[in-house]
Design a protein around this motif. Structure first.
Motif, mmCIF file in Angstrom:
data_model
loop_
_atom_site.group_PDB
_atom_site.id
_atom_site.type_symbol
_atom_site.label_atom_id
_atom_site.label_comp_id
_atom_site.label_asym_id
_atom_site.label_seq_id
_atom_site.Cartn_x
_atom_site.Cartn_y
_atom_site.Cartn_z
ATOM 1 N N GLN A 44 0.837 -1.203 0.000
ATOM 2 C CA GLN A 44 0.000 0.000 0.000
ATOM 3 C C GLN A 44 0.872 1.253 0.000
ATOM 4 O OE1 GLN A 44 -2.282 0.997 3.542
ATOM 5 N NE2 GLN A 44 -3.987 1.739 2.275
ATOM 6 N N LEU A 45 1.950 1.230 0.776
ATOM 7 C CA LEU A 45 2.872 2.367 0.815
ATOM 8 C C LEU A 45 3.511 2.596 -0.554
ATOM 9 C CD1 LEU A 45 4.403 4.584 2.324
ATOM 10 C CD2 LEU A 45 6.063 2.841 3.024
ATOM 11 N N LYS A 46 3.986 1.552 -1.190
ATOM 12 C CA LYS A 46 4.603 1.678 -2.518
ATOM 13 C C LYS A 46 3.608 2.223 -3.533
ATOM 14 C CE LYS A 46 8.027 -1.946 -1.876
ATOM 15 N NZ LYS A 46 8.463 -3.291 -2.237
ATOM 16 N N LYS A 47 2.365 1.751 -3.446
ATOM 17 C CA LYS A 47 1.339 2.197 -4.395
ATOM 18 C C LYS A 47 1.034 3.679 -4.234
ATOM 19 C CE LYS A 47 -3.292 1.168 -6.062
ATOM 20 N NZ LYS A 47 -4.474 0.321 -5.930
ATOM 21 N N VAL A 48 0.865 4.146 -2.997
ATOM 22 C CA VAL A 48 0.556 5.567 -2.801
ATOM 23 C C VAL A 48 1.760 6.430 -3.173
ATOM 24 C CG1 VAL A 48 1.148 5.872 -0.339
ATOM 25 C CG2 VAL A 48 -0.707 7.204 -1.348
ATOM 26 N N MET A 49 2.972 5.941 -2.919
ATOM 27 C CA MET A 49 4.161 6.709 -3.312
ATOM 28 C C MET A 49 4.230 6.831 -4.840
ATOM 29 S SD MET A 49 6.959 5.381 -0.492
ATOM 30 C CE MET A 49 8.324 6.296 -1.216
ATOM 31 N N ALA A 50 3.884 5.771 -5.546
ATOM 32 C CA ALA A 50 3.863 5.819 -7.013
ATOM 33 C C ALA A 50 2.812 6.821 -7.492
ATOM 34 C CB ALA A 50 3.585 4.435 -7.583
ATOM 35 N N GLU A 51 1.655 6.833 -6.863
ATOM 36 C CA GLU A 51 0.597 7.790 -7.221
ATOM 37 C C GLU A 51 1.049 9.229 -6.932
ATOM 38 O OE1 GLU A 51 -2.339 7.342 -8.800
ATOM 39 O OE2 GLU A 51 -1.747 5.246 -9.054
ATOM 40 N N LEU A 52 1.744 9.434 -5.835
ATOM 41 C CA LEU A 52 2.225 10.779 -5.496
ATOM 42 C C LEU A 52 3.244 11.275 -6.524
ATOM 43 C CD1 LEU A 52 2.506 10.353 -1.632
ATOM 44 C CD2 LEU A 52 0.978 11.951 -2.827
ATOM 45 N N ARG A 53 4.034 10.389 -7.077
ATOM 46 C CA ARG A 53 5.012 10.777 -8.102
ATOM 47 C C ARG A 53 4.341 11.289 -9.370
ATOM 48 N NH1 ARG A 53 7.545 5.947 -5.960
ATOM 49 N NH2 ARG A 53 9.342 6.609 -4.720
ATOM 50 N N ARG A 54 3.070 10.930 -9.570
ATOM 51 C CA ARG A 54 2.325 11.368 -10.751
ATOM 52 C C ARG A 54 1.689 12.747 -10.578
ATOM 53 N NH1 ARG A 54 0.390 5.759 -10.444
ATOM 54 N NH2 ARG A 54 1.593 4.572 -11.947
ATOM 55 N N VAL A 55 1.723 13.291 -9.356
ATOM 56 C CA VAL A 55 1.139 14.613 -9.118
ATOM 57 C C VAL A 55 1.987 15.656 -9.835
ATOM 58 C CG1 VAL A 55 0.613 16.353 -7.341
ATOM 59 C CG2 VAL A 55 0.117 13.931 -6.908
ATOM 60 N N LYS A 56 1.318 16.592 -10.484
ATOM 61 C CA LYS A 56 1.987 17.645 -11.248
ATOM 62 C C LYS A 56 2.980 18.405 -10.367
ATOM 63 C CE LYS A 56 0.880 21.791 -13.909
ATOM 64 N NZ LYS A 56 -0.212 22.698 -14.297
ATOM 65 N N THR A 57 4.180 18.589 -10.823
ATOM 66 C CA THR A 57 5.334 19.282 -10.231
ATOM 67 C C THR A 57 6.045 18.508 -9.126
ATOM 68 O OG1 THR A 57 4.219 20.661 -8.547
ATOM 69 C CG2 THR A 57 4.375 21.571 -10.788
ATOM 70 N N VAL A 58 5.611 17.267 -8.815
ATOM 71 C CA VAL A 58 6.334 16.458 -7.831
ATOM 72 C C VAL A 58 7.596 15.920 -8.489
ATOM 73 C CG1 VAL A 58 6.302 14.300 -6.503
ATOM 74 C CG2 VAL A 58 4.353 15.867 -6.394
ATOM 75 N N ASN A 59 8.733 16.141 -7.839
ATOM 76 C CA ASN A 59 10.021 15.716 -8.367
ATOM 77 C C ASN A 59 10.549 14.434 -7.728
ATOM 78 O OD1 ASN A 59 10.178 18.057 -10.004
ATOM 79 N ND2 ASN A 59 10.862 19.220 -8.229
ATOM 80 N N GLU A 60 10.223 14.234 -6.435
ATOM 81 C CA GLU A 60 10.770 13.075 -5.722
ATOM 82 C C GLU A 60 9.857 12.711 -4.566
ATOM 83 O OE1 GLU A 60 14.869 11.800 -3.336
ATOM 84 O OE2 GLU A 60 14.618 13.864 -4.006
#
Length: 114
Positions: free
Chosen positions: A82-98
């Motif tokens: 679940q943690l890996k999945k939400v982190m992957a989704e957060l990387r798709r947010v506009k202007t997120v670099n890391e």
């Protein structure tokens, strides 16, 4: 139980129990998100976390004069998947670099060293 004294076992009731199904354990995980600052960014990040059904325990953010934002979140997750999945989704947010997982000490020292 066979070693218990007879007088103790005479006054003891045995109750059958079973583990509840469907109850999930969760544990805290701390993450750091580095982004280019923009209007509505915190709302977008919080929406991704909320959509994943994850509770936010703690949030802290800093923005540099150059417009770089760093967000620290402590979230409650049910599994590493679940943690890996939400982190992957957060990387798709506009202007997120890391997006990376951090330990609690990095959160407290990160905010003091800037």
């Amino acid at each position: 139980m066979s070693k218990l004294s007879p007088e103790y076992t005479q006054n003891t009731r045995v109750i059958e129990v079973e583990w509840a199904s469907g109850i999930k354990e969760s544990y805290p995980a701390s993450i750091c998100i580095k982004t280019d600052d923009r209007h509505g960014l915190l709302a977008d990040i919080a929406a991704v976390i909320s959509k994943a059904g994850i509770n936010i325990l703690n949030a802290h953010s800093e923005t540099s004069v150059e417009g770089i934002s760093i967000f620290y979140f402590t979230i409650m997750v049910e599994s590493s998947a679940q943690l890996k999945k939400v982190m992957a989704e957060l990387r798709r947010v506009k202007t997120v670099n890391e997006v990376k997982r951090v330990i609690t000490e990095e959160i407290t020292s990160g905010s003091q060293s800037k």
